[in-house]
Write a protein that holds these residues in place. Structure first.
Motif, PDB file in Angstrom:
ATOM      1  N   GLU A  87       1.075  -0.869  -0.081  1.00  0.00           N
ATOM      2  CA  GLU A  87       0.205  -0.242   0.029  1.00  0.00           C
ATOM      3  C   GLU A  87       1.173   1.479   0.072  1.00  0.00           C
ATOM      4  O   GLU A  87       2.707   1.392   0.394  1.00  0.00           O
ATOM      5  CB  GLU A  87      -0.752   0.311   0.846  1.00  0.00           C
ATOM      6  CG  GLU A  87      -2.004  -1.130   1.232  1.00  0.00           C
ATOM      7  CD  GLU A  87      -2.769  -1.400   2.766  1.00  0.00           C
ATOM      8  OE1 GLU A  87      -2.026  -0.975   4.330  1.00  0.00           O
ATOM      9  OE2 GLU A  87      -2.803  -2.201   2.896  1.00  0.00           O
ATOM     10  N   GLU A  89       0.906   3.698   2.324  1.00  0.00           N
ATOM     11  CA  GLU A  89       1.387   3.852   3.630  1.00  0.00           C
ATOM     12  C   GLU A  89       2.607   3.093   3.820  1.00  0.00           C
ATOM     13  O   GLU A  89       3.383   2.943   4.181  1.00  0.00           O
ATOM     14  CB  GLU A  89       0.298   3.152   4.594  1.00  0.00           C
ATOM     15  CG  GLU A  89      -1.098   4.582   4.254  1.00  0.00           C
ATOM     16  CD  GLU A  89      -1.698   4.402   2.660  1.00  0.00           C
ATOM     17  OE1 GLU A  89      -2.211   5.134   2.144  1.00  0.00           O
ATOM     18  OE2 GLU A  89      -1.693   2.920   2.006  1.00  0.00           O
ATOM     19  N   ASP A  90       3.222   1.884   2.872  1.00  0.00           N
ATOM     20  CA  ASP A  90       4.275   1.482   2.962  1.00  0.00           C
ATOM     21  C   ASP A  90       5.320   2.061   2.785  1.00  0.00           C
ATOM     22  O   ASP A  90       6.811   1.317   2.861  1.00  0.00           O
ATOM     23  CB  ASP A  90       3.883  -0.836   2.726  1.00  0.00           C
ATOM     24  CG  ASP A  90       3.195  -1.398   3.270  1.00  0.00           C
ATOM     25  OD1 ASP A  90       2.259  -2.017   2.573  1.00  0.00           O
ATOM     26  OD2 ASP A  90       2.481  -0.996   4.610  1.00  0.00           O
TER      27      ASP A  90
END
Length: 126
Positions: A87, A89-90
């Motif tokens: 994602e 967010e990673d």
């Protein structure tokens, strides 16, 4: 001389996968816990997962649980972080670190980690 070198980072689309490697030298994986951490821009470094000495067990923390797995190849003295269903967010710099004694690895905290690699950049973006 203890050394940890990360590799395998890069740019990947959301939903994709990457496998990071942490090649260690100067010590044996049988004797130390190895942790993966990550640091996103403007954020504190956070624990991603831990693999115990001698492959005694693994754990994955937080939002990585269920998507990331840790493994090792003792013959190559290398620890891996398989990352699936990535994602945005990673996105972060990913580090591996070594712990001689204690439980910092299993708690995903930096304080007890003794040696660190320089990190590899992972960017998740379309």
């Amino acid at each position: 001389q203890v050394q940890l070198v990360e590799s395998g980072g890069g740019l990947v689309q959301p939903g994709g996968s990457l496998r990071l490697s942490c090649a260690v030298s100067g010590f044996s994986l049988d004797d130390y816990n190895i942790a993966w951490f990550r640091q996103a821009p403007g954020k504190a470094r956070e624990g991603v997962g831990c693999i115990g000495r001698g492959g005694s067990g693994t754990d994955v923390f937080g939002t990585a649980k269920g998507r990331f797995t840790l493994s090792r190849d003792a013959a190559k003295n290398t620890v891996y972080l398989q990352m699936n269903s990535l994602e945005p967010e990673d996105t972060a710099v990913y580090f591996c670190a070594m712990e001689t004694y204690g439980s910092s690895c299993w708690r995903g905290v930096e304080s007890g980690m003794e040696y660190w690699g320089k990190g590899t950049q992972v960017t998740v973006s379309s």
